[in-house]
Design an enzyme around this catalytic site. Structure first.
Site, mmCIF file in Angstrom:
data_model
loop_
_atom_site.group_PDB
_atom_site.id
_atom_site.type_symbol
_atom_site.label_atom_id
_atom_site.label_comp_id
_atom_site.label_asym_id
_atom_site.label_seq_id
_atom_site.Cartn_x
_atom_site.Cartn_y
_atom_site.Cartn_z
ATOM 1 N N HIS A 170 22.737 15.256 21.749
ATOM 2 C CA HIS A 170 21.659 16.112 21.272
ATOM 3 C C HIS A 170 22.206 17.646 21.578
ATOM 4 C CE1 HIS A 170 20.098 12.409 21.837
ATOM 5 N NE2 HIS A 170 18.668 12.752 20.964
ATOM 6 N N HIS A 177 18.732 18.620 16.345
ATOM 7 C CA HIS A 177 18.041 18.057 17.689
ATOM 8 C C HIS A 177 19.012 16.967 18.284
ATOM 9 C CE1 HIS A 177 15.487 15.188 19.918
ATOM 10 N NE2 HIS A 177 14.615 16.406 20.362
ATOM 11 N N GLU A 182 -1.853 5.379 36.883
ATOM 12 C CA GLU A 182 -0.949 4.422 37.398
ATOM 13 C C GLU A 182 0.479 4.870 36.894
ATOM 14 O OE1 GLU A 182 -4.618 1.959 36.680
ATOM 15 O OE2 GLU A 182 -3.579 3.587 35.649
ATOM 16 N N HIS A 230 -8.519 -8.349 33.509
ATOM 17 C CA HIS A 230 -7.836 -7.971 34.791
ATOM 18 C C HIS A 230 -6.990 -9.143 35.434
ATOM 19 C CE1 HIS A 230 -10.434 -4.712 34.572
ATOM 20 N NE2 HIS A 230 -10.570 -4.332 35.768
#
Length: 746
Positions: free
Chosen positions: A108, A345, A493, A556
């Site tokens: 890149h 890019h 998280e 869960h």
């Protein structure tokens, strides 16, 4: 090994342009923050809404503009470097990147070509570091969150004199065994602080690095001796800004007031699919203001060198907020036909365009050539870095004389040396000790360790009272109380995991832990994987580890999670069954500073089982009971976590029927795999094919342990909402099921 003196302490751990926007012609830099600060000549007072123009209009202008980019007008650097030399040095960075990508035919080049000015100013004028000791403690930290542009960092490390990036390393970019891999890797290239690849991870890591600095400074600095004093700099791209993790981590950075965190946003508006107008038109500056950051806009990041310098100066003047410097650049700056387009890019320019770029920027040199005057200019960083380190070492020696206790504690954090006998602080249990959930037993271990491990700190994703992760003798790490060791991550998280990686990689003796429900590792798996890859010894405290959490139901209840982490390299997946095994799991986790550990802990109460031990956990799998002789049991029952109790009950019943039964606790597959063949044979003799495993999770992988003739009892479907006991019975995770399976094979 600890340093022999304060003078050797730090050695102990060696091992876009303005035409992109309709802007006021009188300035190329704009402060977007509402904070009142001293400003340099030409700063225009303006609100974000009045200063930022339509992205759609400016995008059309950018896409239709293909004029060659020429060298800038004269400007004087902060250290009085000759302007022509400065620009030659910036172009050296660009062409080292161009040449390396071209030789590899992979990479890149666009970001390094656009970010070379800001990278140069950072490494040549602003940052303090010692290239001959990349691990000097009080160095400034730099993170390239847009890691695909790593040739920027490799070129800078090479020019600055780091031994890890020689000319031959640049020529081996992206090749087998090189020190210049396709994205920065801290374990491969000294001078690279963290491993960046997945976008946004590096920015979150930088938050962790800055947190560590603020925390240690608050704990150890004295009015007469600020022994901890360094900045964290990070370059981020549009992709990093799009990823959700950046918002999680930057929200926390603003909340915590991490004033020594300075982020450079490479605002080039190009991603792999094209102009970001197709998917990303939000006002990033306004968002960051809302997150509590100070925001500055440098409108000409290609040639506005003094504007970049002034922005950094302003950022450093803001002590109570992190700063985002939005630097508008042209991706692939200097390329006549590919600059400002996605084609530069992620692929090499191609020989024809490389030649055109050399002509456009007036670069007559062969590939990988560093002009002598540029080389001489950069050579000063070796002696300068050594002097900076020596000065700090002398400062530490004075600190040590005056503050012996604090110095010893800080030294252990810098060196990563654990205090003698630290593990004796871990609690032990007997079968007479009351039954308890391993999440509660985990809290006992954490609080015991916090008394003896000065580098232990961490917290939970808004579940501290459920994960049981509060350190009771400490307060909360907050903006105004950064010396405290309970970190409140909120419901973030992914950001939490990546921040902890930054903390762990700041200093060897920092031991971060973080917690949530085991099922929500799905929200942070990318960060956990980077922990394993970059050798960051984070302790992941994951509670509610099975269908045993009960009524919350299948959303869960983790099913496949144990198996998925056992498939991940360089990570320890530990599922302790009781108090001794929980203590053993923590001992293993603390010792393993170069690989993370996951502790899967129960919500439900479990008995303290006879035969469990801290030492057994260190072996991964071990015998807790056996009435056989000659290493020839009729059947081997193997359990983990809450199901070890079930295996033990089944064994008792089978023994009543005259069976010779061995019960094995299999806390960690990874640790067991590392044992000698003789030890493994002593626990799981090859001749004994009658084996039954029981675990309240996916049976995937258990065939490796029980063999083709064994039985694996588990759950290969999603769970259900009901009390834990009912769920276990309905899914057949019972002693009766183990007994029936054992009788069918022995």
């Amino acid at each position: 090994m600890a340093a022999s003196s304060s003078l050797t302490l730090s050695q102990a751990i060696l091992a876009r342009t303005a035409t992109h926007h309709d802007s006021d012609p009188t300035t190329d830099r704009l402060s977007l923050s509402t904070v009142s600060l001293p400003t340099f000549s030409g700063l225009k007072s303006s609100s974000p809404s009045s200063s930022l123009t339509s992205r759609r209009t400016t995008s059309r202008r950018r896409l239709n503009s293909r004029h060659p980019v020429r060298a800038s007008a004269a400007v004087e650097t902060l250290d009085k470097t000759d302007t022509s030399l400065f620009e030659k040095s910036v172009n050296t960075i660009r062409f080292l990147a161009i040449d390396a990508v071209e030789k590899a035919n992979s990479g890149h080049p666009g970001l390094p070509m656009g970010c070379a000015p800001m990278g140069h100013i950072l490494y040549d004028e602003v940052m303090k570091y010692n290239p001959k000791n990349p691990y000097w403690f009080n160095r400034d930290r730099f993170v390239l969150s847009a890691g695909h542009g790593c040739m920027l960092q490799y070129a800078l490390l090479h020019l600055a004199g780091y031994d890890s990036v020689k000319e031959e390393d640049l020529k081996c970019f992206r090749q087998w065994g090189s020190k210049t891999p396709g994205h920065p890797e801290n374990f491969e290239t000294p001078g690279v602080e963290v491993t960046t690849g997945p976008l946004g991870q590096g920015l979150a890591n930088a938050v962790g690095l800055a947190l560590a600095e603020k925390h240690l400074a608050a704990r150890f600095n004295k009015p007469d001796n600020e022994i901890v004093d360094h900045y964290t700099y990070v370059i981020v791209g549009d992709g990093c800004q799009m990823e959700g993790i950046s918002n999680e981590a930057c929200s926390l950075a603003g909340h915590w007031g991490l004033g020594k965190l300075i982020a450079f946003y490479d605002d080039n508006h190009i991603s792999i699919d094209g102009d970001t107008e197709i998917s990303f038109t939000e006002d990033v500056g306004t968002r960051f203001e809302g997150l509590g950051w100070h925001v500055i806009w440098v409108k000409n990041g290609n040639t506005g060198y003094d504007d970049i310098r002034s922005a950094i100066k302003e950022a450093k003047a803001v002590k109570d907020k992190p700063t985002l410097i939005k630097v508008t650049t042209t991706i692939g700056f200097g390329s006549p036909n590919k600059a400002n387009s996605y084609s530069v890019h992620g692929s090499a320019l191609g020989a024809k365009e490389v030649d055109a770029t050399r002509k456009n920027l007036g670069w007559p040199y062969e590939p990988f050539h560093v002009p002598e005057d540029v080389k001489k200019h950069w050579s000063r960083h070796g002696p300068k870095g050594a002097a900076l380190e020596a000065e700090w070492n002398a400062k530490f020696a004075e600190y040590e004389k005056k503050y012996q206790e604090e110095a010893a504690e800080l030294k252990s954090i810098i060196n990563g040396e654990l205090p003698a006998g630290w593990d004796k602080a871990l609690p032990t249990y007997t079968p007479e000790s009351p039954a308890d959930a391993t999440r509660n037993l985990s809290q006992q271990c954490l609080n015991a360790l916090a008394k003896v491990l000065p580098g232990l700190l961490g917290g939970s994703a808004d579940l501290a009272s459920s994960n049981m992760t509060l350190l009771k003798m400490f307060g909360d790490f907050q903006k105004n109380t950064p010396e405290e060791r309970n970190v409140r991550f909120g419901v973030r998280e992914h950001g939490m995991g990546a921040i902890c990686n930054g903390i762990a990689l700041h200093s060897p003796g920092l031991i971060p832990y973080c917690a949530t429900f085991f099922v929500f590792t799905d929200y942070m798996r990318a960060a956990i994987r980077i922990s394993a890859l970059c050798e960051a010894g984070v302790i992941y405290v994951m509670t509610h580890d099975s269908i045993g959490l009960g009524e919350d139901g299948p959303t869960h209840q983790p099913i496949e999670h144990l198996a998925s982490f056992r498939a991940m390299p360089n990570i320890l997946m530990l599922r302790p069954a009781d108090g001794n095994e929980t203590a053993g799991a923590y001992k293993v986790a603390v010792v393993n500073r170069k690989r993370p550990s996951i502790l899967a802990l129960s919500r439900q109460k479990l008995p303290q089982l006879p035969g469990t031990s801290i030492e057994g956990v260190e072996k991964g799998g071990y015998i807790i009971s056996d009435n056989s002789s000659g290493n020839k049991p009729d059947v081997i029952l193997i359990g983990t976590g809450s199901e070890l109790e079930i295996a033990a009950k089944a064994a008792d019943e089978l023994r009543k029927e005259g069976k010779a039964v061995r019960v094995v606790s299999f806390v960690s597959w990874e640790l067991f795999d590392e044992q000698s063949d003789a030890y493994k044979e002593s626990v799981l003799p090859a001749a004994v094919l009658a084996r039954v495993s029981i675990e309240a999770g996916s049976t995937f992988g258990w065939e490796k342990i029980v063999g083709s003739k064994g039985k694996a009892i588990g759950i290969d479907k999603f769970g259900a909402s009901a009390p834990a006991g009912k769920i276990y019975k309905e899914f057949g995770i019972t002693a009766e099921a183990v007994i029936a399976a054992a009788k069918s094979i022995c």
